[in-house]
Design an enzyme around this catalytic site. Sequence first.
Site, PDB file in Angstrom:
ATOM      1  N   THR A 377      35.489  34.936  50.745  1.00  0.00           N
ATOM      2  CA  THR A 377      35.715  33.676  50.069  1.00  0.00           C
ATOM      3  C   THR A 377      35.895  32.597  51.132  1.00  0.00           C
ATOM      4  OG1 THR A 377      36.612  34.895  48.224  1.00  0.00           O
ATOM      5  CG2 THR A 377      37.421  32.667  48.470  1.00  0.00           C
ATOM      6  N   THR A 395      34.045  30.902  46.200  1.00  0.00           N
ATOM      7  CA  THR A 395      33.671  32.269  46.575  1.00  0.00           C
ATOM      8  C   THR A 395      32.341  32.718  45.990  1.00  0.00           C
ATOM      9  OG1 THR A 395      34.491  34.545  46.674  1.00  0.00           O
ATOM     10  CG2 THR A 395      34.864  33.368  44.627  1.00  0.00           C
ATOM     11  N   ASP A 419      34.961  41.440  39.841  1.00  0.00           N
ATOM     12  CA  ASP A 419      36.372  41.041  39.736  1.00  0.00           C
ATOM     13  C   ASP A 419      36.962  41.370  38.365  1.00  0.00           C
ATOM     14  OD1 ASP A 419      37.330  40.238  42.151  1.00  0.00           O
ATOM     15  OD2 ASP A 419      36.806  38.130  41.929  1.00  0.00           O
ATOM     16  N   SER A 448      40.909  36.344  39.253  1.00  0.00           N
ATOM     17  CA  SER A 448      40.754  36.025  40.668  1.00  0.00           C
ATOM     18  C   SER A 448      42.092  36.137  41.384  1.00  0.00           C
ATOM     19  CB  SER A 448      40.220  34.593  40.790  1.00  0.00           C
ATOM     20  OG  SER A 448      40.241  34.171  42.131  1.00  0.00           O
ATOM     21  N   GLY A 471      40.292  38.134  48.965  1.00  0.00           N
ATOM     22  CA  GLY A 471      40.624  38.938  47.788  1.00  0.00           C
ATOM     23  C   GLY A 471      42.134  38.888  47.565  1.00  0.00           C
TER      24      GLY A 471
END
Length: 574
Positions: A377, A395, A419, A448, A471
């Site tokens: 990201t 991201t 995700d 997220s 992450g």
Amino acid sequence: MCRRMFVAAVCLILPFALAGMGGPVAASTLERGAVAAPESQAAEVGGSILSRGGNAVDAAVAVQFAIAVTNAIGAGIGGGGFMLIHEPAAGEVVALDYRETAPAGAHRDMFLDQHGDVDAELSIHSALASGVPGTVRGMAAVHKQYGSLPWAELIQPAIDLAENGFEIDPWTAGKILEYGDKFALISERFREQVEFKLYFNGGAGDRMKIPDLAGTLRRIAEQGPEEFYTGETAEMIVAEMQRGGGLITADDLAAYRPKWRDPIEGYYRGYRIVSMPPPSSGGVILIEFMNMLEPFERLALHSPQQIHLIAEAAKRVFADRSEYLGDPAFADVPVDVLTAKDYARARASDIDLARRTDPATLKAGDLPVRVDSDGQTTHFSIVDRNGLAVSNTTTMNTGYGSGLVVDGAGFLLNSQMNDFSAKPGVPNVYGVTGSAANEIAPGKRPLSSMTPTMVFGPGGHLELVLGSPGGPTIITTVLEVILHATDYDRSLAEAVDLPRFHHQWPPAVTGTDPIAIETDERYTLAPETIAALSELGYTFDKVESLGDVQAVEIDGRRVTGVYDRRRTGGVVYD
Ligand code: GLY
């Protein structure tokens, strides 16, 4: 934070005069604006927009499109993200959610094979891996609300970078090699889809041009953001989906909308922390984390006791993340409870500073997961002279997203569908689990960990704008930098440049209790600290580095930008 006269020069911060020292003053008198971006050519773009009279949101739009060219590993028009904006005049922070959505054809079990097992590669590297991209309409929304320079003018620098070429820095060159090899391996399965190497090649110092992307950006600049969702670019995305068996349709693209949201807020030892609400877990978990830590006395920085306390709190907040967090349009997310001080105090009441909690005794399963810091990201922070501030995390999910380039359009598509929780309790690529709250549904946004954050001092003034990739390690990275700056009174440069560690609760292997630590020798913890934590029963996951913080500090009139030496980046002042 903000108590030091001089900032350590560890991040090559440009020099500036120390005029106007003293207490906080009206934000409209800031000495200069600053752009801290994850890649220096994009930082230059942001700085030039500020210098030509653009505001922080103008600069943010320009940087977002520029990093889509120079930092495609972690940002792109085929992805999405979250932005916080602080308007000093209005005295408020607003949050824009331009997260991807699951296509209308998505369904809960789409990544399960015939045995009911999760096919992780399908959720990361296939045409099914991508959610409907949000970046272009996201940038259009903030530009419409706050922008002062014309849309096309803000995209032109990105067009120039894609058309004339940009210099590949050593970090990016390493990643192009690493991911080229990785995608070459997986492309046997998705042979027709992943064309990464056709677009991304070259070593450090080479110039990379992406003419197809220049063409796409020119269409978006000239015809407006709708071109991406309903024009020729949309047709190219749909054609790519049809070629690869993906789900995104013309209707999905036309229907996509970013959402304005109220940020999450909390207080930590007098500081007001403002961050991203669901569908990011970032803000909720950051506040819950800080609320748990607050009642404890300040322990020596990076002592075994301090790391143990944070690891114990991490186990509890990440267990809550797994159980309760998801897109609030689809799941009843108990934000008020999770961010309440009473709740955190009760949740932390069984933390013993002398003894470890076996993670297997905490809620939800003890599953075969591991920390994977593949999160590529991207975060940038910008403050202009008028105090308008932007904290933006964006991201593609995993590095270079799905690796799938939209044919003829020159941009990668995200792998954000990973995700979601493909199956309750089964970890995603980051080793985090989820429940029904984060199961796949049409139109839903995947959970997220992105945590664009702003910190206001006890006097009420904005002092810190920050965020990071990584992450779930984003949350601990942001937490630790704030703690370094507040509890331990470090300058922003020092706060970013200290070692970091991470715990996210479910162990990699039954019977272990892993803390992720950095192997980069600049950020390793003392051997005696590791030994003492091992004595307590902790195990260690070694990763090269954790996070990549881009941050701006405001101290009275003084504005200081910092980029993280862990990767590549730049700070530019107007
Ligand atoms: N894709 C990483 C995150 O949103 O947390």
